[in-house]
Design a protein around this motif. Structure first.
Motif, PDB file in Angstrom:
ATOM      1  N   SER A   1      13.658 -46.174   2.278  1.00 50.27           N
ATOM      2  CA  SER A   1      14.543 -47.471   2.182  1.00 50.27           C
ATOM      3  C   SER A   1      14.697 -48.168   1.089  1.00 50.27           C
ATOM      4  O   SER A   1      15.785 -48.546   0.756  1.00 50.27           O
ATOM      5  N   ARG A   2      13.645 -47.977   0.303  1.00 45.04           N
ATOM      6  CA  ARG A   2      13.707 -48.599  -1.071  1.00 45.04           C
ATOM      7  C   ARG A   2      14.678 -48.063  -2.011  1.00 45.04           C
ATOM      8  O   ARG A   2      15.261 -48.585  -2.743  1.00 45.04           O
ATOM      9  N   GLU A   3      14.510 -46.437  -2.028  1.00 43.13           N
ATOM     10  CA  GLU A   3      15.561 -45.877  -2.910  1.00 43.13           C
ATOM     11  C   GLU A   3      17.113 -46.062  -2.367  1.00 43.13           C
ATOM     12  O   GLU A   3      17.798 -46.161  -3.126  1.00 43.13           O
ATOM     13  N   GLU A   4      17.459 -46.181  -1.157  1.00 45.37           N
ATOM     14  CA  GLU A   4      18.573 -46.324  -0.662  1.00 45.37           C
ATOM     15  C   GLU A   4      19.144 -47.674  -1.125  1.00 45.37           C
ATOM     16  O   GLU A   4      20.231 -47.884  -1.202  1.00 45.37           O
ATOM     17  N   ARG A   5      18.083 -48.675  -1.170  1.00 42.02           N
ATOM     18  CA  ARG A   5      18.657 -49.880  -1.541  1.00 42.02           C
ATOM     19  C   ARG A   5      19.057 -50.073  -2.930  1.00 42.02           C
ATOM     20  O   ARG A   5      20.105 -50.518  -3.053  1.00 42.02           O
ATOM     21  N   LEU A   6      18.346 -49.251  -3.724  1.00 38.65           N
ATOM     22  CA  LEU A   6      18.469 -49.450  -5.167  1.00 38.65           C
ATOM     23  C   LEU A   6      20.037 -48.698  -5.277  1.00 38.65           C
ATOM     24  O   LEU A   6      20.671 -49.090  -6.195  1.00 38.65           O
ATOM     25  N   TYR A   7      20.177 -47.452  -4.664  1.00 40.87           N
ATOM     26  CA  TYR A   7      21.355 -46.691  -4.745  1.00 40.87           C
ATOM     27  C   TYR A   7      22.602 -47.516  -4.347  1.00 40.87           C
ATOM     28  O   TYR A   7      23.771 -47.391  -4.687  1.00 40.87           O
ATOM     29  N   ARG A   8      22.556 -48.106  -3.190  1.00 37.07           N
ATOM     30  CA  ARG A   8      23.627 -48.959  -2.702  1.00 37.07           C
ATOM     31  C   ARG A   8      24.092 -50.208  -3.408  1.00 37.07           C
ATOM     32  O   ARG A   8      24.957 -50.501  -3.780  1.00 37.07           O
ATOM     33  N   LEU A   9      22.975 -50.844  -3.964  1.00 39.53           N
ATOM     34  CA  LEU A   9      23.126 -52.000  -4.974  1.00 39.53           C
ATOM     35  C   LEU A   9      23.893 -51.466  -6.024  1.00 39.53           C
ATOM     36  O   LEU A   9      24.745 -52.203  -6.672  1.00 39.53           O
ATOM     37  N   ASP A  10      23.366 -50.197  -6.633  1.00 38.65           N
ATOM     38  CA  ASP A  10      24.217 -49.884  -8.088  1.00 38.65           C
ATOM     39  C   ASP A  10      25.718 -49.529  -7.703  1.00 38.65           C
ATOM     40  O   ASP A  10      26.605 -49.865  -8.492  1.00 38.65           O
ATOM     41  N   ARG A  11      25.807 -48.777  -6.564  1.00 35.27           N
ATOM     42  CA  ARG A  11      27.282 -48.187  -6.178  1.00 35.27           C
ATOM     43  C   ARG A  11      27.731 -49.541  -6.038  1.00 35.27           C
ATOM     44  O   ARG A  11      29.099 -49.935  -6.210  1.00 35.27           O
ATOM     45  N   PHE A  12      27.472 -50.706  -5.239  1.00 32.24           N
ATOM     46  CA  PHE A  12      28.221 -51.892  -5.120  1.00 32.24           C
ATOM     47  C   PHE A  12      28.582 -52.777  -6.451  1.00 32.24           C
ATOM     48  O   PHE A  12      29.804 -52.996  -6.442  1.00 32.24           O
TER      49      PHE A  12
ATOM     50  N   GLU B   1      28.189 -48.001   3.955  1.00 32.35           N
ATOM     51  CA  GLU B   1      28.588 -46.650   4.025  1.00 32.35           C
ATOM     52  C   GLU B   1      27.437 -45.772   4.057  1.00 32.35           C
ATOM     53  O   GLU B   1      26.400 -46.032   3.362  1.00 32.35           O
ATOM     54  N   PRO B   2      27.210 -44.469   4.802  1.00 30.08           N
ATOM     55  CA  PRO B   2      26.439 -43.675   4.580  1.00 30.08           C
ATOM     56  C   PRO B   2      25.900 -43.123   3.098  1.00 30.08           C
ATOM     57  O   PRO B   2      26.891 -42.965   2.584  1.00 30.08           O
ATOM     58  N   VAL B   3      24.592 -42.900   3.151  1.00 30.63           N
ATOM     59  CA  VAL B   3      24.191 -42.537   1.728  1.00 30.63           C
ATOM     60  C   VAL B   3      24.182 -40.608   1.786  1.00 30.63           C
ATOM     61  O   VAL B   3      23.521 -40.412   2.660  1.00 30.63           O
ATOM     62  N   PRO B   4      24.829 -40.158   0.722  1.00 28.99           N
ATOM     63  CA  PRO B   4      24.637 -38.608   0.878  1.00 28.99           C
ATOM     64  C   PRO B   4      23.280 -38.242   0.715  1.00 28.99           C
ATOM     65  O   PRO B   4      22.491 -38.653   0.177  1.00 28.99           O
TER      66      PRO B   4
END
Length: 410
Positions: free
Chosen positions: A116-127, A18-21
């Motif tokens: 891209s790296r920041e979004e990866r960390l953010y997505r995995l934490d939210r997952f 899903e999109p990242v704010p």
């Protein structure tokens, strides 16, 4: 009144796609750095900076040399037409514009890599949060007892997703390096670590589906006399190794229903049981942004978890001590009666405060012979590599050319 049992959490992969704010990923990474969960310096950033400097120095200098030569020729050709001034100005400023373009491209690429790296960390934490788990960006030298965790140097586990219930499970990516200089190699693995109830013998299931021309893809080789053949089709999917003398224990642990679970769900993975851990290994990353990979891994772990309770009852009879058994039955001996200790009658054994027969079993643990498999040197692979190396050295030295010339030249 019956209290309803809460439903188990369902697999939720939406945070991966899903999109990242706007700004959320950057703020999350800054918080990780502030709390010490993520090092301030990034190896990827250092690599990118070095790469950018190399590109700027090598590619830029070559390009500038060519541009300067072309502009010099243009200026010489225009000297007789009155356009020498414009050509000279162009020759002076175009190299600077070219350098500026290279720097701009490097900056844009660097910013995109960081995002891209920041979004990866953010997505995995939210997952992880969405699935009742936790996220750890990096853990250096985790020190787990599996075979891959004690090799090489620069050991680090990244993108760890951990769950605590019904037992501790950790999904992660792992890397270590071997060699030095030009022979330096980085080895990458994906792994799942599952905490067991009791220590078990060191058992390895080497999946046959991921073997190479040289045999197993595992970093360790084991003595062939530790190979145990199981019933049914299990040997088509796994080579099982257990310590000598623990064959009966392996058969106790790998009942037909458990073998079926491994075949149906984990045939593409290598498995290691060591101490009170079970590890699943693969040469691909496990902790990714791919929902299909996570769905597969969750299904593998879910299929195995409910069978691990059977293993909690295993005990190593080699740890049984005669003293503990004799002490437990001493109350029924004449010596105990002479010492004033009343004997235990069959009727008395039914009272609740008498120790059950379970106390006579060996304690949890593994005797020294079963704690680790014996490893061997993978001579076939070493011989093949040595032959190829010798062939390359001789070809570079011109030996084959001289030999062919000697045979056919005359």
């Amino acid at each position: 009144m019956t209290i309803p049992t809460p439903a188990p959490p369902t697999f939720d992969a939406r945070p991966l796609v899903e999109p990242v704010p706007p700004g959320a990923a950057h703020a999350f990474v800054q918080e990780l750095k502030r709390t010490g969960r993520l090092p301030s310096g990034s190896a990827a950033a250092v690599v990118f900076i070095v790469f950018g400097i190399v590109v700027l120095l090598v590619f830029g200098s070559i390009s500038l040399t060519l541009i300067t030569a072309v502009l010099g020729a243009m200026a010489a050709a225009a000297s007789g037409t009155g356009e020498a001034g414009a050509a000279g100005i162009l020759a002076a400023f175009l190299p600077l514009l070219f350098i500026g373009a290279i720097v701009t491209v490097l900056v844009v690429v660097g910013v995109r890599m960081r995002r891209s790296r920041e979004e990866r960390l953010y997505r995995l934490d939210r997952f992880a949060r969405a699935n009742a788990m936790s996220y750890v960006p990096r853990f250096d030298d985790p020190g787990l007892p599996g075979m891959i965790f004690s090799l090489g140097s620069s050991r680090n586990a990244t993108d760890l997703v951990r769950g605590e219930r019904p037992r501790f499970v950790e999904f992660g990516n792992y890397a270590y390096t071997t060699g030095s200089g030009k022979n330096r190699t980085t080895h990458n693995w994906g792994y799942v670590a599952v905490k067991l109830d009791v220590p078990l013998p060191n058992i390895v299931l080497d999946a046959t589906s991921n073997n190479s021309l040289f045999g197993s893809n595992l970093p360790a080789a084991f003595d062939k006399d530790q190979r145990l053949s199981l019933e049914g089709d299990f040997d088509r999917y796994f080579d099982l190794y257990c310590p000598a003398g623990y064959e009966t224990d392996a058969l106790y642990l790998f009942t037909p229903d458990i073998m079926a679970r491994f075949i149906d769900h984990a045939a593409a993975l290598d498995v290691e049981i060591v101490d009170d851990w079970l590890f699943l290994y693969s040469r691909r990353q496990f902790s990714t942004l791919d929902p299909a990979t996570w769905a597969w891994l969750f299904s593998v772990v879910g299929a195995l978890l409910d069978k691990f309770a059977q293993w909690a009852r295993w005990r190593d009879d080699r740890l049984a001590t005669q003293g503990s058994v004799q002490d437990a039955v001493a109350a029924g001996t004449p010596q105990a009666a002479a010492a004033g200790i009343p004997s235990v009658t069959p009727a008395a054994q039914a009272v609740p405060f008498v120790a059950p027969l379970e106390s006579l079993r060996p304690p949890p643990g593994v005797a020294p012979p079963g704690r680790r498999l014996r490893q061997r040197v993978p001579w076939p692979a070493i011989i093949v590599i040595a032959v190829f190396a010798l062939f390359w050295i001789l070809s570079q030295a011109g030996v084959f050319g001289a030999l062919v010339g000697g045979l056919f030249g005359g």
